[in-house]
Design an enzyme around this catalytic site. Sequence first.
Site, mmCIF file in Angstrom:
data_model
loop_
_atom_site.group_PDB
_atom_site.id
_atom_site.type_symbol
_atom_site.label_atom_id
_atom_site.label_comp_id
_atom_site.label_asym_id
_atom_site.label_seq_id
_atom_site.Cartn_x
_atom_site.Cartn_y
_atom_site.Cartn_z
ATOM 1 N N SER A 147 69.223 66.173 84.339
ATOM 2 C CA SER A 147 69.131 64.750 84.662
ATOM 3 C C SER A 147 69.566 63.856 83.497
ATOM 4 C CB SER A 147 67.719 64.389 85.129
ATOM 5 O OG SER A 147 66.772 64.959 84.293
ATOM 6 N N ARG A 182 76.696 74.809 84.139
ATOM 7 C CA ARG A 182 76.818 76.274 84.217
ATOM 8 C C ARG A 182 77.250 76.726 85.607
ATOM 9 N NH1 ARG A 182 71.126 78.630 82.499
ATOM 10 N NH2 ARG A 182 70.502 76.892 83.796
ATOM 11 N N ARG A 183 76.742 76.048 86.625
ATOM 12 C CA ARG A 183 77.001 76.519 88.005
ATOM 13 C C ARG A 183 78.181 75.786 88.619
ATOM 14 N NH1 ARG A 183 72.827 74.949 91.072
ATOM 15 N NH2 ARG A 183 72.003 73.687 89.370
ATOM 16 N N LYS A 227 64.643 66.976 73.064
ATOM 17 C CA LYS A 227 63.436 66.532 72.368
ATOM 18 C C LYS A 227 62.473 67.708 72.285
ATOM 19 C CE LYS A 227 63.934 61.703 73.829
ATOM 20 N NZ LYS A 227 63.509 60.662 74.774
ATOM 21 N N GLY A 270 64.924 57.958 72.285
ATOM 22 C CA GLY A 270 64.321 56.655 72.553
ATOM 23 C C GLY A 270 63.636 56.675 73.905
ATOM 24 N N LYS A 307 56.085 63.250 71.149
ATOM 25 C CA LYS A 307 55.622 62.397 72.259
ATOM 26 C C LYS A 307 55.506 63.177 73.572
ATOM 27 C CE LYS A 307 59.563 61.979 74.682
ATOM 28 N NZ LYS A 307 59.783 62.175 76.110
ATOM 29 N N THR A 356 56.920 57.426 77.909
ATOM 30 C CA THR A 356 56.650 58.754 78.464
ATOM 31 C C THR A 356 55.187 58.895 78.889
ATOM 32 O OG1 THR A 356 58.324 59.560 76.917
ATOM 33 C CG2 THR A 356 57.050 61.215 78.060
ATOM 34 N N ARG A 398 58.331 63.914 83.270
ATOM 35 C CA ARG A 398 57.982 65.273 83.700
ATOM 36 C C ARG A 398 56.790 65.799 82.894
ATOM 37 N NH1 ARG A 398 63.607 66.420 83.406
ATOM 38 N NH2 ARG A 398 63.292 65.925 81.222
ATOM 39 N N ASN A 399 56.704 65.420 81.601
ATOM 40 C CA ASN A 399 55.583 65.891 80.784
ATOM 41 C C ASN A 399 54.261 65.294 81.263
ATOM 42 O OD1 ASN A 399 56.647 67.629 78.445
ATOM 43 N ND2 ASN A 399 58.090 65.927 78.508
ATOM 44 N N VAL A 417 62.714 70.448 83.103
ATOM 45 C CA VAL A 417 62.023 70.895 81.912
ATOM 46 C C VAL A 417 60.920 69.908 81.487
ATOM 47 C CG1 VAL A 417 63.713 69.856 80.327
ATOM 48 C CG2 VAL A 417 62.433 71.813 79.592
HETATM 49 N N1 LIG Z 1 65.400 63.594 81.796
HETATM 50 C C1 LIG Z 1 65.102 62.628 80.957
HETATM 51 O O1 LIG Z 1 64.654 61.549 81.367
HETATM 52 C C2 LIG Z 1 65.336 62.819 79.492
HETATM 53 C C3 LIG Z 1 65.471 61.685 78.692
HETATM 54 C C4 LIG Z 1 65.649 61.840 77.325
HETATM 55 C C5 LIG Z 1 65.718 63.123 76.785
HETATM 56 N N2 LIG Z 1 65.614 64.198 77.603
HETATM 57 C C6 LIG Z 1 65.743 65.525 76.967
HETATM 58 O O2 LIG Z 1 67.013 66.060 77.319
HETATM 59 C C7 LIG Z 1 66.958 67.477 77.312
HETATM 60 C C8 LIG Z 1 67.588 68.001 78.585
HETATM 61 O O3 LIG Z 1 66.738 67.618 79.644
HETATM 62 P P1 LIG Z 1 67.222 67.206 81.101
HETATM 63 O O4 LIG Z 1 66.198 66.245 81.590
HETATM 64 O O5 LIG Z 1 68.625 66.797 81.139
HETATM 65 O O6 LIG Z 1 67.107 68.581 81.845
HETATM 66 P P2 LIG Z 1 66.569 68.867 83.316
HETATM 67 O O7 LIG Z 1 65.128 69.216 83.256
HETATM 68 O O8 LIG Z 1 66.987 67.791 84.245
HETATM 69 O O9 LIG Z 1 67.352 70.182 83.685
HETATM 70 C C9 LIG Z 1 67.534 71.193 82.789
HETATM 71 C C10 LIG Z 1 69.024 71.406 82.669
HETATM 72 O O10 LIG Z 1 69.284 72.378 81.689
HETATM 73 C C11 LIG Z 1 69.928 73.466 82.301
HETATM 74 N N3 LIG Z 1 69.483 74.648 81.629
HETATM 75 C C12 LIG Z 1 68.259 75.224 81.672
HETATM 76 N N4 LIG Z 1 68.266 76.335 80.913
HETATM 77 C C13 LIG Z 1 69.526 76.435 80.424
HETATM 78 C C14 LIG Z 1 70.188 77.367 79.626
HETATM 79 N N5 LIG Z 1 69.568 78.431 79.148
HETATM 80 N N6 LIG Z 1 71.485 77.161 79.342
HETATM 81 C C15 LIG Z 1 72.145 76.094 79.823
HETATM 82 N N7 LIG Z 1 71.579 75.172 80.586
HETATM 83 C C16 LIG Z 1 70.288 75.344 80.890
HETATM 84 C C17 LIG Z 1 69.543 73.426 83.756
HETATM 85 O O11 LIG Z 1 70.463 74.139 84.562
HETATM 86 C C18 LIG Z 1 69.632 71.940 83.954
HETATM 87 O O12 LIG Z 1 70.964 71.537 84.067
HETATM 88 C C19 LIG Z 1 65.475 67.840 77.134
HETATM 89 O O13 LIG Z 1 65.239 68.198 75.798
HETATM 90 C C20 LIG Z 1 64.738 66.554 77.450
HETATM 91 O O14 LIG Z 1 63.528 66.440 76.736
HETATM 92 C C21 LIG Z 1 65.439 64.089 78.925
HETATM 93 O O1 LIG Z 2 60.530 63.244 81.673
HETATM 94 P P1 LIG Z 2 60.130 63.582 80.269
HETATM 95 O O2 LIG Z 2 58.661 63.695 80.104
HETATM 96 O O3 LIG Z 2 60.898 64.771 79.764
HETATM 97 O O4 LIG Z 2 60.560 62.339 79.347
HETATM 98 C C1 LIG Z 2 61.863 61.851 79.459
HETATM 99 C C2 LIG Z 2 62.310 61.072 78.250
HETATM 100 O O5 LIG Z 2 62.206 61.852 77.084
HETATM 101 C C3 LIG Z 2 61.657 59.736 78.085
HETATM 102 O O6 LIG Z 2 62.226 59.058 77.007
#
Ligand SMILES: NC(=O)c1ccc[n+]([C@@H]2O[C@H](COP(=O)([O-])OP(=O)(O)OC[C@H]3O[C@@H](n4cnc5c(N)ncnc54)[C@H](O)[C@@H]3O)[C@@H](O)[C@H]2O)c1
Ligand SMILES: O=P(O)(O)OC[C@H](O)CO
Length: 333
Positions: A5, A26-27, A100, A130, A185, A242, A249-250, A274
């Site tokens: 996402s 990947r897919r 993060k 952020g 956080k 968050t 999600r957390n 995640v």
């Molecule tokens: N979603 C948010 O709102 C948000 C905002 C800021 C930071 N983040 C951080 O961004 C990072 C990525 O989170 P996200 O929300 O995009 O992920 P997500 O939870 O939406 O999905 C996980 C993604 O990672 C892929 N993935 C899982 N295991 C993998 C592997 N071994 N190799 C390659 N790809 C793999 C999955 O297929 C999927 O595309 C995390 O560290 C999260 O904390 C997320």
């Molecule tokens: O959905 P979370 O809990 O992984 O949080 C998403 C972002 O890190 C918020 O900044």
Amino acid sequence: MGAGSWGTAVAKVLADAGNDVKIWARRSELVDQINTHHENRDYLAGYPLPDTIRGVAAVEEALSDVDLVVCAVPSQSLRGNLEQWREHLPADAVLLSLAKGVEISSGKRMSEVIAEVTEFPARQIAVLSGPNLAKEVAQGQPAATVIACVDEDQAKRVQEAFATGYFRPYTNVDVVGCEIGGAAKNVIALACGMASGLGFGENTLATIITRGLAETIRLGASLGADITTLAGLAGIGDLVATCSSPLSRNRTFGARLGEGATLEEAQAATNGQVAEGVKSCASVLALARENGVDMPLTEAVNRVCHEGMSVPDMVASLLGRSTKPEVYGAAAP
Ligand SMILES: NC(=O)c1ccc[n+]([C@@H]2O[C@H](COP(=O)([O-])OP(=O)(O)OC[C@H]3O[C@@H](n4cnc5c(N)ncnc54)[C@H](O)[C@@H]3O)[C@@H](O)[C@H]2O)c1
Ligand SMILES: O=P(O)(O)OC[C@H](O)CO
């Protein structure tokens, strides 16, 4: 590199800011979906993407002829992915981490993992952190973030690439502070979720957020962070977003535990998304112990996630601690 996402929402920001953007997934089904329907229905359903974003399944193609590589896979998989990407990375590209978390196997921050695997110099490694819930950013709601790099000019170049009418990046040279704020956080948001799942109200949440910030500041200070970073967007800003949002999600994961779900049930309800804090509570705690820093909330979350403690017992153990002065210095637990 990564079409979860946040990777997808960031691709949209970069395209809206006028950059040529490729997104690696990947897919191949997901790549086809992005190229045909201009939507990521698995991770960001209902949010149309600019049709200039090109989905790519081959790593080599994704990394050819690029000057910014955005690493958007979860923390614990970053090292394994980088090992596969390494030979295709353009030597002068900037590598920007979105993840993060702190690696469990090494206790390293994401920028340290990137440096170790790629051997890129610190001036080519940046992090973005952020209060950025992916769905709100994908909707184009106003938000700000921090782009940190030890080289301020480099941070400014990345800042320019991200600036749009709705997404406002600030620069910082404190990479450690931004990364510790982002990893810690998630753990505190799990604790807030647990409290809310138990039915507790705003006093409890405000207490957890504030004391969570205190222990994050203690850890950051012990690792050389500038504690004013933790008073900014990558610290208190992200902590508030968050810990307060049902989109987190957390927080949602913690709420399920507070409502009585088992860890396995809470995990099954994530639909493959995640909740980084579930793993990072262990690595953040290990980092704290190595540096002689007391992090009682992180310790409590770790007991629930990895030592089988119930959420009500966790609350009792936290409130049963000895009374303390309210001091934010490195020594005061
Ligand atoms: N979603 C948010 O709102 C948000 C905002 C800021 C930071 N983040 C951080 O961004 C990072 C990525 O989170 P996200 O929300 O995009 O992920 P997500 O939870 O939406 O999905 C996980 C993604 O990672 C892929 N993935 C899982 N295991 C993998 C592997 N071994 N190799 C390659 N790809 C793999 C999955 O297929 C999927 O595309 C995390 O560290 C999260 O904390 C997320
Ligand atoms: O959905 P979370 O809990 O992984 O949080 C998403 C972002 O890190 C918020 O900044």
